[in-house]
Design a protein around this motif. Sequence first.
Motif, PDB file in Angstrom:
ATOM      1  N   ASP A   1       0.738  -1.146  -0.081  1.00 14.19           N
ATOM      2  CA  ASP A   1      -0.054  -0.100   0.039  1.00 14.19           C
ATOM      3  C   ASP A   1       0.830   1.280  -0.172  1.00 14.19           C
ATOM      4  OD1 ASP A   1       0.577  -1.155   2.659  1.00 14.19           O
ATOM      5  OD2 ASP A   1      -0.312   0.752   3.509  1.00 14.19           O
ATOM      6  N   ARG A   2       1.966   1.112   0.438  1.00 15.59           N
ATOM      7  CA  ARG A   2       3.002   2.326   0.439  1.00 15.59           C
ATOM      8  C   ARG A   2       3.744   2.390  -0.609  1.00 15.59           C
ATOM      9  NH1 ARG A   2       3.524   4.260   5.947  1.00 15.59           N
ATOM     10  NH2 ARG A   2       4.474   6.039   4.380  1.00 15.59           N
ATOM     11  N   VAL A   3       3.735   1.541  -1.659  1.00 14.92           N
ATOM     12  CA  VAL A   3       4.437   1.563  -2.862  1.00 14.92           C
ATOM     13  C   VAL A   3       4.065   2.336  -4.054  1.00 14.92           C
ATOM     14  CG1 VAL A   3       5.407  -0.030  -4.870  1.00 14.92           C
ATOM     15  CG2 VAL A   3       5.388  -0.939  -2.834  1.00 14.92           C
ATOM     16  N   THR A   4       4.623   3.255  -4.580  1.00 18.17           N
ATOM     17  CA  THR A   4       4.258   4.325  -5.298  1.00 18.17           C
ATOM     18  C   THR A   4       4.395   3.849  -6.837  1.00 18.17           C
ATOM     19  OG1 THR A   4       6.255   5.487  -5.413  1.00 18.17           O
ATOM     20  CG2 THR A   4       4.663   6.408  -3.907  1.00 18.17           C
ATOM     21  N   ASP A   5       3.676   4.554  -7.818  1.00 18.34           N
ATOM     22  CA  ASP A   5       3.633   4.113  -9.167  1.00 18.34           C
ATOM     23  C   ASP A   5       5.307   4.515  -9.946  1.00 18.34           C
ATOM     24  OD1 ASP A   5       3.063   3.229 -11.983  1.00 18.34           O
ATOM     25  OD2 ASP A   5       1.628   4.808 -12.177  1.00 18.34           O
ATOM     26  N   GLU A   6       5.712   3.663 -10.507  1.00 19.59           N
ATOM     27  CA  GLU A   6       7.111   4.015 -11.030  1.00 19.59           C
ATOM     28  C   GLU A   6       6.931   4.261 -12.582  1.00 19.59           C
ATOM     29  OE1 GLU A   6       9.882   1.104 -10.255  1.00 19.59           O
ATOM     30  OE2 GLU A   6       9.868   1.204  -7.942  1.00 19.59           O
ATOM     31  N   SER A   7       5.831   4.148 -13.074  1.00 26.80           N
ATOM     32  CA  SER A   7       5.588   4.270 -14.429  1.00 26.80           C
ATOM     33  C   SER A   7       5.527   5.720 -14.929  1.00 26.80           C
ATOM     34  CB  SER A   7       4.136   3.734 -14.946  1.00 26.80           C
ATOM     35  OG  SER A   7       3.344   4.157 -14.202  1.00 26.80           O
ATOM     36  N   THR A   8       5.354   6.554 -13.662  1.00 29.13           N
ATOM     37  CA  THR A   8       5.324   7.834 -14.068  1.00 29.13           C
ATOM     38  C   THR A   8       6.599   8.734 -14.148  1.00 29.13           C
ATOM     39  OG1 THR A   8       4.979   8.446 -11.663  1.00 29.13           O
ATOM     40  CG2 THR A   8       3.016   8.254 -13.128  1.00 29.13           C
ATOM     41  N   LEU A   9       7.632   7.960 -13.657  1.00 28.42           N
ATOM     42  CA  LEU A   9       9.013   8.588 -13.676  1.00 28.42           C
ATOM     43  C   LEU A   9       9.532   8.412 -14.907  1.00 28.42           C
ATOM     44  CD1 LEU A   9      10.119   6.416 -10.417  1.00 28.42           C
ATOM     45  CD2 LEU A   9       9.550   8.762 -10.473  1.00 28.42           C
ATOM     46  N   PRO A  10      10.690   9.353 -15.216  1.00 29.91           N
ATOM     47  CA  PRO A  10      11.413   9.452 -16.549  1.00 29.91           C
ATOM     48  C   PRO A  10      11.944   8.037 -17.068  1.00 29.91           C
ATOM     49  CG  PRO A  10      11.718  11.284 -15.334  1.00 29.91           C
ATOM     50  CD  PRO A  10      11.191  10.458 -14.328  1.00 29.91           C
ATOM     51  N   PRO A  11      11.806   7.599 -18.198  1.00 28.25           N
ATOM     52  CA  PRO A  11      12.226   6.386 -18.335  1.00 28.25           C
ATOM     53  C   PRO A  11      13.610   6.243 -18.376  1.00 28.25           C
ATOM     54  CG  PRO A  11      10.650   6.860 -20.161  1.00 28.25           C
ATOM     55  CD  PRO A  11      10.929   8.186 -18.999  1.00 28.25           C
ATOM     56  N   ARG A  12      14.457   7.065 -18.661  1.00 24.43           N
ATOM     57  CA  ARG A  12      15.967   7.105 -18.771  1.00 24.43           C
ATOM     58  C   ARG A  12      16.291   7.107 -17.244  1.00 24.43           C
ATOM     59  NH1 ARG A  12      20.278   4.853 -20.478  1.00 24.43           N
ATOM     60  NH2 ARG A  12      21.892   5.884 -20.236  1.00 24.43           N
ATOM     61  N   ASP A  13      15.855   7.932 -16.566  1.00 28.00           N
ATOM     62  CA  ASP A  13      16.035   7.982 -15.023  1.00 28.00           C
ATOM     63  C   ASP A  13      15.696   6.794 -14.507  1.00 28.00           C
ATOM     64  OD1 ASP A  13      16.540  10.726 -15.780  1.00 28.00           O
ATOM     65  OD2 ASP A  13      15.490  11.421 -13.834  1.00 28.00           O
ATOM     66  N   ARG A  14      14.705   6.311 -14.577  1.00 23.98           N
ATOM     67  CA  ARG A  14      14.271   4.823 -14.000  1.00 23.98           C
ATOM     68  C   ARG A  14      15.357   3.739 -14.592  1.00 23.98           C
ATOM     69  NH1 ARG A  14       9.488   4.822 -15.921  1.00 23.98           N
ATOM     70  NH2 ARG A  14       9.591   3.406 -17.602  1.00 23.98           N
ATOM     71  N   ALA A  15      15.565   3.849 -15.471  1.00 21.58           N
ATOM     72  CA  ALA A  15      16.596   2.841 -16.011  1.00 21.58           C
ATOM     73  C   ALA A  15      17.777   2.856 -15.277  1.00 21.58           C
ATOM     74  CB  ALA A  15      16.865   2.882 -17.489  1.00 21.58           C
ATOM     75  N   VAL A  16      18.452   4.036 -15.136  1.00 22.72           N
ATOM     76  CA  VAL A  16      19.762   4.136 -14.746  1.00 22.72           C
ATOM     77  C   VAL A  16      19.578   3.954 -13.131  1.00 22.72           C
ATOM     78  CG1 VAL A  16      21.796   5.882 -14.061  1.00 22.72           C
ATOM     79  CG2 VAL A  16      20.801   5.597 -16.407  1.00 22.72           C
ATOM     80  N   ALA A  17      18.477   4.396 -12.536  1.00 24.58           N
ATOM     81  CA  ALA A  17      18.294   4.294 -10.983  1.00 24.58           C
ATOM     82  C   ALA A  17      18.088   2.919 -10.753  1.00 24.58           C
ATOM     83  CB  ALA A  17      16.939   5.057 -10.634  1.00 24.58           C
ATOM     84  N   ARG A  18      17.849   2.053 -11.269  1.00 26.75           N
ATOM     85  CA  ARG A  18      17.752   0.538 -10.815  1.00 26.75           C
ATOM     86  C   ARG A  18      19.114   0.171 -10.215  1.00 26.75           C
ATOM     87  NH1 ARG A  18      12.691  -0.328 -10.759  1.00 26.75           N
ATOM     88  NH2 ARG A  18      11.624   0.385 -12.701  1.00 26.75           N
ATOM     89  N   TRP A  19      20.281   0.685 -10.632  1.00 25.04           N
ATOM     90  CA  TRP A  19      21.624   0.220 -10.114  1.00 25.04           C
ATOM     91  C   TRP A  19      22.140   1.341  -9.347  1.00 25.04           C
ATOM     92  CZ3 TRP A  19      25.367   3.804 -11.381  1.00 25.04           C
ATOM     93  CH2 TRP A  19      25.389   4.319 -12.543  1.00 25.04           C
ATOM     94  N   TYR A  20      21.678   2.640  -9.557  1.00 21.96           N
ATOM     95  CA  TYR A  20      22.140   3.742  -8.837  1.00 21.96           C
ATOM     96  C   TYR A  20      21.714   3.721  -7.281  1.00 21.96           C
ATOM     97  CZ  TYR A  20      22.969   8.688  -7.653  1.00 21.96           C
ATOM     98  OH  TYR A  20      23.662   9.618  -6.937  1.00 21.96           O
ATOM     99  N   ALA A  21      20.488   3.235  -7.402  1.00 21.82           N
ATOM    100  CA  ALA A  21      19.881   3.385  -6.088  1.00 21.82           C
ATOM    101  C   ALA A  21      20.527   2.791  -4.884  1.00 21.82           C
ATOM    102  CB  ALA A  21      18.214   2.744  -6.325  1.00 21.82           C
TER     103      ALA A  21
END
Length: 409
Positions: free
Chosen positions: A308-328
């Motif tokens: 219930d606390r998980v937010t929708d990641e589809s609204t995040l910029p695609p390029r940022d989301r791809a890099v953030a997978r490992w940068y996080a």
Amino acid sequence: MTASATESTGFDLDRPVALHPLTYLVEGDEVTVGCQATDSYGVLPADGAALVRRLAAGLSPNEAARWYADTYGEQVDVVEFLDALTELEFIDGASGSASAAPPLRWQRLARVMFGPIGWLAYASLIVAAIAVMITTPAVRPSYHNIFFSPYVTVVGLVLLLGQIPGLLIHEGFHALAGRRLGLRSSLGVGRRLYFVVFETNLDGLVSVPRRQRYLPILAGILADLVVLAALTVLAAATLRADGTVSAAGGVALALGFTTLLRVVWQFYFYLQTDLYFLVVTVLGCGDLQSTAKKILRNKVWRLLRRPDRVTDESTLPPRDRAVARWYAWLLPAGYAFSIGTLLLVMVPTAWQVFSRIFGRFGGGESWDTLADSLVFLALNIAQLLVLAALAIRDRRRRRAAARLTHVLT
């Protein structure tokens, strides 16, 4: 056009709207539209930027809306579009015609500093510093250089006050490198974890091609290297006849070592240093830090079985989301390193220093030694108060932003 439309927008939809001179930077399917007169920038889809271009070319809002419908086969709410342009400060409300941006100061100096003469001077100074470091061991960077005086107050004051010009030069190089491109800038004070930092605002970088952003981003590190080189050459030039370091040379070496630490600090990219923005620019990301934090929070909530606390990641910029997978995953590692350094190195060191300082008040010390200790304590307490004030300011800003978001949703 109805009267209500005129009242709601403040514009006659059948007359051209005066816009400030705008810049357009096409990057993929998006266009960064910028206004140097107001130092405001926005990222629009290609069709939105095309509509702005039509308005800037002199079409009335109604004419531009009809052109948009004919070109893209869709209707546009031109009233809402004008409201958005007003919020972005693209519309010139001061006069009936578009006004040019005010003259940009220091642009000629910037072109000299980052032209052939400037680069030749920087290279010569850095080469000279490397040469004296090789031939003269006494001027090589070392943590021993910090303790150039037996009085801790003298050391503290010199390092505190002496770093301010260095920090201003660092940020000044950022600003001048931006002004060379015609970008405006402003200087502020901020906080990174437990570090107090100066910050140069160069929002206009988003409006220039990516290859032109690298120099403004790296200009601060260049400034630090030039300052370190100049201090090293100064120390070498003031050596005594017997090869020992003079008083002036000792101060120069102390400031040089703290300047070197400032360069090393840039590698703490998870604190959004200059190298962080370099990485973001090279990888073509927008706000990688925020995206990574959101993804990391989602991972934590999933581990805690709180969907219930998980937010929708589809609204995040695609390029940022791809890099953030490992940068996080680098964020908690980086913060753990900084906090570990604080607990295992800085706190024990500070404990020893302050133990010695407080031990002086046990009796038997001269008045100048006691005065030295009192001033040293006052300096450190003042720095902690500044850090606390910045933390409180940041917390208030986050609360205000949260309240605003709550009102708008």
